[in-house]
Design a protein around this motif. Structure first.
Motif, short mmCIF file in Angstrom:
data_model
loop_
_atom_site.label_atom_id
_atom_site.label_comp_id
_atom_site.label_asym_id
_atom_site.label_seq_id
_atom_site.Cartn_x
_atom_site.Cartn_y
_atom_site.Cartn_z
N HIS A 185 0.84 -1.20 0.00
CA HIS A 185 0.00 0.00 0.00
C HIS A 185 0.88 1.25 0.00
O HIS A 185 0.60 2.22 -0.72
CB HIS A 185 -0.92 0.00 1.22
N LEU A 186 1.94 1.23 0.80
CA LEU A 186 2.83 2.39 0.84
C LEU A 186 3.65 2.52 -0.44
O LEU A 186 3.97 3.63 -0.87
CB LEU A 186 3.74 2.31 2.06
N LEU A 187 3.97 1.40 -1.07
CA LEU A 187 4.67 1.47 -2.36
C LEU A 187 3.82 2.19 -3.40
O LEU A 187 4.33 2.94 -4.23
CB LEU A 187 5.02 0.06 -2.85
N SER A 188 2.49 1.99 -3.31
CA SER A 188 1.60 2.68 -4.25
C SER A 188 1.50 4.17 -3.95
O SER A 188 0.99 4.93 -4.78
CB SER A 188 0.20 2.04 -4.21
N VAL A 189 2.00 4.58 -2.78
CA VAL A 189 2.05 6.00 -2.43
C VAL A 189 3.31 6.63 -3.03
O VAL A 189 3.26 7.71 -3.63
CB VAL A 189 2.03 6.19 -0.90
N VAL A 190 4.45 5.95 -2.88
CA VAL A 190 5.70 6.54 -3.35
C VAL A 190 5.85 6.40 -4.88
O VAL A 190 6.64 7.14 -5.48
CB VAL A 190 6.92 5.93 -2.63
N ILE A 191 5.10 5.48 -5.48
CA ILE A 191 5.00 5.42 -6.93
C ILE A 191 3.53 5.71 -7.27
O ILE A 191 2.70 4.80 -7.37
CB ILE A 191 5.42 4.05 -7.50
N PRO A 192 3.16 6.97 -7.41
CA PRO A 192 1.74 7.35 -7.52
C PRO A 192 1.19 7.17 -8.94
O PRO A 192 0.77 8.11 -9.60
CB PRO A 192 1.76 8.82 -7.11
N ALA B 37 10.69 4.28 -17.58
CA ALA B 37 11.42 3.57 -16.52
C ALA B 37 11.53 4.43 -15.26
O ALA B 37 11.55 5.66 -15.33
CB ALA B 37 12.81 3.20 -17.02
N LEU B 38 11.59 3.76 -14.11
CA LEU B 38 11.77 4.46 -12.83
C LEU B 38 13.15 5.10 -12.81
O LEU B 38 14.17 4.42 -12.98
CB LEU B 38 11.62 3.46 -11.69
N GLU B 39 13.20 6.41 -12.62
CA GLU B 39 14.46 7.13 -12.77
C GLU B 39 15.42 6.94 -11.60
O GLU B 39 16.62 6.80 -11.79
CB GLU B 39 14.19 8.63 -12.97
#
Length: 239
Positions: free
Chosen positions: A106-113, A135-137
């Motif tokens: 759930h928190l990962l979905s916060v830091v990758i919005p 890609a994630l920078e």
């Protein structure tokens, strides 16, 4: 319909119940269940049932008809009779790792919005799939931000809204592939944090830790490209 005791107390490790049904496939249905049934990317619980004169190992819990939770025995023999009183024992270490992982996702979905297109929870490694064209920078910064959020020790609790309330707030739903279950009139939300310090709020029927510090440190693993816009982000518990 099986009463889902895990929604009331995700930390309960044993509880009494009564056998209400044996399915044609040999599954056991109880009037109330500590066992979480496989759904939403979270595996069903394992454990055992004990009763006067008998005991059986449960390999997994799955969803049945009409809200029933079906316990699938590891061996299809020595089943308790309908009406038997049993004591449920879940495999706690496995469940608790799932709780830690689920809250961390759930928190990962916060830091990758970004919109979530899929996910899967395991005791050591989990993943979320994102609608992520590029890609994630800065993977290291994302990992640090996630661990910083965990260290804030937010309280995690559930609340309920009506289906009409959810329809009026569609932004609460982050997952594109799994819709919140409907039909009961109410939708369960999981909130991480409180009031203005809410880190995350979304529909969820899974089990979670009570405080985010229980998650411990996490590590971002591989990030795989899955299709034109989807990327799969793996997450690992470090302890």
């Amino acid at each position: 319909m099986t009463k889902p005791l895990f929604l009331e107390d995700a930390y309960a490790r044993e509880a009494p119940a009564k056998v209400t049904q044996i399915t044609d496939e040999g599954g056991i249905v109880l009037d109330q269940s500590l066992f979480y049934a496989t759904s939403g990317g979270q595996p069903g619980d394992s454990g055992r049932l004990v009763w006067d004169g008998g005991e059986i190992e449960i390999a997994v819990a799955v969803k049945g008809q009409g809200g029933d939770i079906v316990l699938v025995p590891a061996e299809p023999a020595g089943l308790p009779a309908i009406g038997t009183g049993v004591t449920q024992h879940i495999s706690w270490d496995r469940r608790y790792r799932h709780m830690r992982m689920h809250t961390a996702l759930h928190l990962l979905s916060v830091v990758i919005p970004l919109p979530v297109t899929g996910g899967s929870i395991g005791p050591d490694k989990s993943r979320l799939d994102f609608d992520m064209p590029d890609a994630l920078e800065d993977k290291e910064t994302v990992e640090k931000t996630l661990n910083d959020l965990i260290a804030c020790n937010f309280a995690v609790h559930s609340e309920w809204i009506t289906e009409a309330d959810l329809d009026a707030n569609p932004g609460l739903v982050k997952t594109m592939s799994v819709a919140p279950p409907r039909g009961a009139g109410q939708i369960r939300l999981v909130r991480i944090g409180e009031g203005e310090n809410t880190a995350d709020l979304q529909p969820c029927g899974g089990t979670h830790v009570a405080l985010t510090q229980e998650i411990g440190r996490v590590r971002l693993g591989k990030i795989e490209k899955k299709g034109r816009q989807n990327r799969r982000v793996y997450l690992h518990l470090e302890e």
